[in-house]
Design a protein around this motif. Structure first.
Motif, short mmCIF file in Angstrom:
data_model
loop_
_atom_site.label_atom_id
_atom_site.label_comp_id
_atom_site.label_asym_id
_atom_site.label_seq_id
_atom_site.Cartn_x
_atom_site.Cartn_y
_atom_site.Cartn_z
N PRO A 124 0.83 -1.21 0.00
CA PRO A 124 0.00 0.00 0.00
C PRO A 124 0.86 1.26 0.00
CG PRO A 124 -0.04 -1.05 2.16
CD PRO A 124 0.65 -1.99 1.23
N ALA A 125 0.55 2.20 -0.88
CA ALA A 125 1.36 3.41 -1.02
C ALA A 125 1.33 4.26 0.24
CB ALA A 125 0.88 4.20 -2.23
N ASN A 126 0.20 4.29 0.95
CA ASN A 126 0.12 5.14 2.14
C ASN A 126 1.11 4.69 3.22
OD1 ASN A 126 -1.28 2.82 2.74
ND2 ASN A 126 -3.18 3.84 3.31
N VAL A 127 1.47 3.40 3.25
CA VAL A 127 2.49 2.93 4.19
C VAL A 127 3.86 3.46 3.79
CG1 VAL A 127 3.68 0.89 5.10
CG2 VAL A 127 1.19 0.87 4.83
N ASP A 128 4.16 3.44 2.47
CA ASP A 128 5.42 4.00 1.99
C ASP A 128 5.53 5.47 2.35
OD1 ASP A 128 6.19 1.58 0.87
OD2 ASP A 128 5.29 2.04 -1.08
N ILE A 129 4.42 6.21 2.18
CA ILE A 129 4.42 7.63 2.49
C ILE A 129 4.62 7.86 3.98
CG2 ILE A 129 2.99 9.72 2.50
CD1 ILE A 129 1.68 8.63 -0.08
N ALA A 130 3.91 7.08 4.79
CA ALA A 130 4.02 7.24 6.24
C ALA A 130 5.43 6.93 6.73
CB ALA A 130 3.01 6.33 6.94
N GLU A 132 8.06 7.47 4.96
CA GLU A 132 8.95 8.39 4.24
C GLU A 132 9.92 7.64 3.33
OE1 GLU A 132 10.82 10.72 7.27
OE2 GLU A 132 9.01 11.90 7.68
N ALA A 170 -5.19 -0.79 0.06
CA ALA A 170 -5.14 0.63 -0.29
C ALA A 170 -4.47 0.74 -1.64
CB ALA A 170 -4.36 1.41 0.78
N SER A 173 -1.80 -1.68 -3.11
CA SER A 173 -2.06 -3.09 -2.80
C SER A 173 -2.67 -3.82 -3.99
CB SER A 173 -3.02 -3.21 -1.62
OG SER A 173 -2.50 -2.62 -0.46
N THR A 194 -16.20 2.69 -0.67
CA THR A 194 -15.92 3.98 -0.04
C THR A 194 -16.70 4.07 1.26
OG1 THR A 194 -15.59 5.00 -2.20
CG2 THR A 194 -15.98 6.48 -0.32
#
Length: 499
Positions: A124-130, A132, A170, A173, A194
């Motif tokens: 999931p991209a949001n984990v990569d962002i979180a 950093e 997300a 994924s 959603t």
């Protein structure tokens, strides 16, 4: 139909991650390569990856788009090209453009039970962002994210057969696997609902049936299993109960046999005692009768002497002597009470069943070909097919004339650590129970490296009953076991028979 519905085990989910990859999408603009997104995928062979069509959709409108496939472990990354895509089914297939060493996943083709424990695996991209994560970080092999949920059966998308579940996914994924508690792929994660107004989110995975049809059209074979997912603990309990029941049955049969033998022996002893007593009484009675005859003959002889009848004296005296001697012989020849035990032993020996010249147990333990059939109720199948196993066995533990096993309390055992496959197998054969068993461990790169290092310390390549060679194999088995997890990922139990 077979269903999959048990709680997941960490080792199985960890094994499933070995087949998951990150798919990084690049676009070239003026010769400059730019990362435009990423998704997840799962290996279906050593050089092929299935993912969502929407992950690779940019390639349809931009010819400069390229794909990089990044496994979860190791140092290798692979360039890949798009083979085919089905936007309506949201499935796509990538082919590595260089020799690949991906680990193919195992797909479950049975029915997934309502409420079954499931896991989403992906990036999931949001984990990569979180966390950093930089672009360089994204391009390095990284452990995927695993989320847990359950199946809600009975609902599916109208356009494609899908599984509704609650294991969170997300963006990023997409294309990753949804796996059951045994780590077998049951779907390819695609999209989610959603959560408007604070409602719960739900997620959808494309079913294995859709995946199989998609790949079949591309002439790509899918590794599928259909056996029920059973926990190792459940299987161990069932096997322990089975062994306990077998022991109890054997002990009960032994008790019954002992009681019958004791009952039979008691009757035989009573009969023998009666026979000995009767024979003793007969001998004593006969001896008494002969003694009386001897006495009468002696009196007659004395009378004949008085009358000087010598011929009659001789006859009477001779008869009396013979009768006396016969009386003594008959008396001392009477059976003793010690003969009771001898007669009981003889009678019990004669009553035992005659053994065959070639007992069945010898056939089982001896040399010859074996055919072994899977026992589903005693097995836990996660990756392997369950075809019959055939081998040629010898009493000294050599299989097929080339692989030596060592005796371990009635189980002849050998550990196998292949150089290419990411798995270790502990194989055993018990001639007495005719049971062939495979315990398979699905390991990551580091664990496989440790197992191979342990294996290479011992040169055991051929059959030999030499104690030194058997000792090496035994030490090799122990050394490899020391680096294995406590429980295997797969247990296959076969019942064998002589061919």
């Amino acid at each position: 139909m077979t269903t999959s519905q048990t709680r997941g085990e960490a080792t199985d989910i960890a094994a499933a991650t070995r087949s998951v990859v990150r798919i990084v999408v690049f676009s070239s603009i003026d010769g400059q390569r730019t990362l435009i997104g990423h998704g997840s995928g799962v290996a279906v062979s050593a050089d092929k990856v299935i993912t969502n069509a929407h992950v690779v959709d940019s390639a349809r409108i931009d010819e400069s788009v390229t794909f990089t496939v990044i496994p979860t472990e190791g140092n290798a990354t692979y360039k890949a090209r798009l083979v085919a895509a089905s936007p309506g089914k949201d499935l796509a297939l990538l082919q590595l453009t260089q020799t690949g060493r991906l680990i193919p996943a195992s797909f479950f083709s049975g029915i997934v039970g309502d409420g079954a424990d499931v896991f989403s695996i992906g990036y999931p991209a949001n984990v990569d962002i979180a966390l950093e994560q930089s672009e360089e970080d994204v391009l390095n092999p990284t452990a995927p994210v695993k989320t847990r949920g359950s199946i809600s059966s009975g609902r599916s998308s109208k356009s494609v057969e899908s599984l509704l579940h609650t294991a969170p996914i997300a963006p990023g994924s997409s294309g990753g696997p949804l796996v059951d508690a045994c780590g077998r792929v049951i779907g390819i994660n695609s999209f989610g609902s959603t959560a408007d107004g604070g409602g719960a989110e739900f997620y959808f995975a494309i079913s294995v049936r859709e995946v199989a049809t998609f790949l079949q059209n591309l002439k790509v074979e899918l590794n599928t299993v259909i056996n029920e997912c059973r926990s190792v603990a459940e299987l161990s309990r069932a096997e322990a109960d089975r062994e306990a029941a077998t022991r109890a049955k054997t002990e009960a049969e032994a008790r019954v046999a002992t009681e019958l033998r004791n009952s039979r022996e008691g009757k035989v002893r009573r009969d023998a005692e009666h026979e000995v007593i009767a024979e003793r009484e007969n001998h004593i009675a006969l001896a008494g009768l002969l003694l009386i005859l001897a006495t009468v003959a002696g009196g007659a002889a004395w009378q004949f002497t008085e009358r000087e009848q010598r011929e009659r004296f001789k006859v009477a005296a001779g008869f009396g002597g013979v009768a006396l001697i016969s009386a003594l012989i008959v008396f001392f020849a009477r059976p003793s009470f010690e003969e009771v035990d001898e007669r009981v032993r003889a009678a019990m020996t004669e009553s035992l069943p005659q053994t065959k010249s070639q007992p069945e147990s010898d056939d089982i333990a001896g040399t010859g070909k074996r055919r072994c059939v899977i026992q589903p109720d005693r097995s836990r199948v996660t990756i392997s097919d369950t075809a019959d196993v055939r081998f040629d066995w010898t009493q000294d533990g050599c299989i097929n004339g080339r692989t030596q096993y060592v005796d371990n309390g009635g189980n002849w055992t050998r550990t196998f650590v292949p150089n290419n496959d990411a798995q270790v197998s502990v194989v055993s054969y018990a001639p007495e129970s005719q049971t062939y068993r495979i315990e398979r461990y699905l390991l990551g790169i580091d664990a496989m490296g440790a197992a191979r290092a342990s294996r290479k310390r011992y040169d055991v390549t051929s059959c030999s009953s030499d104690p030194e060679s058997l000792g090496k194999i035994d030490n090799m088995n122990k050394a490899v076991r020391e680096v294995l997890p406590p429980a295997p990922n797969e247990i296959l139990v076969f019942a064998c028979s002589v061919e």
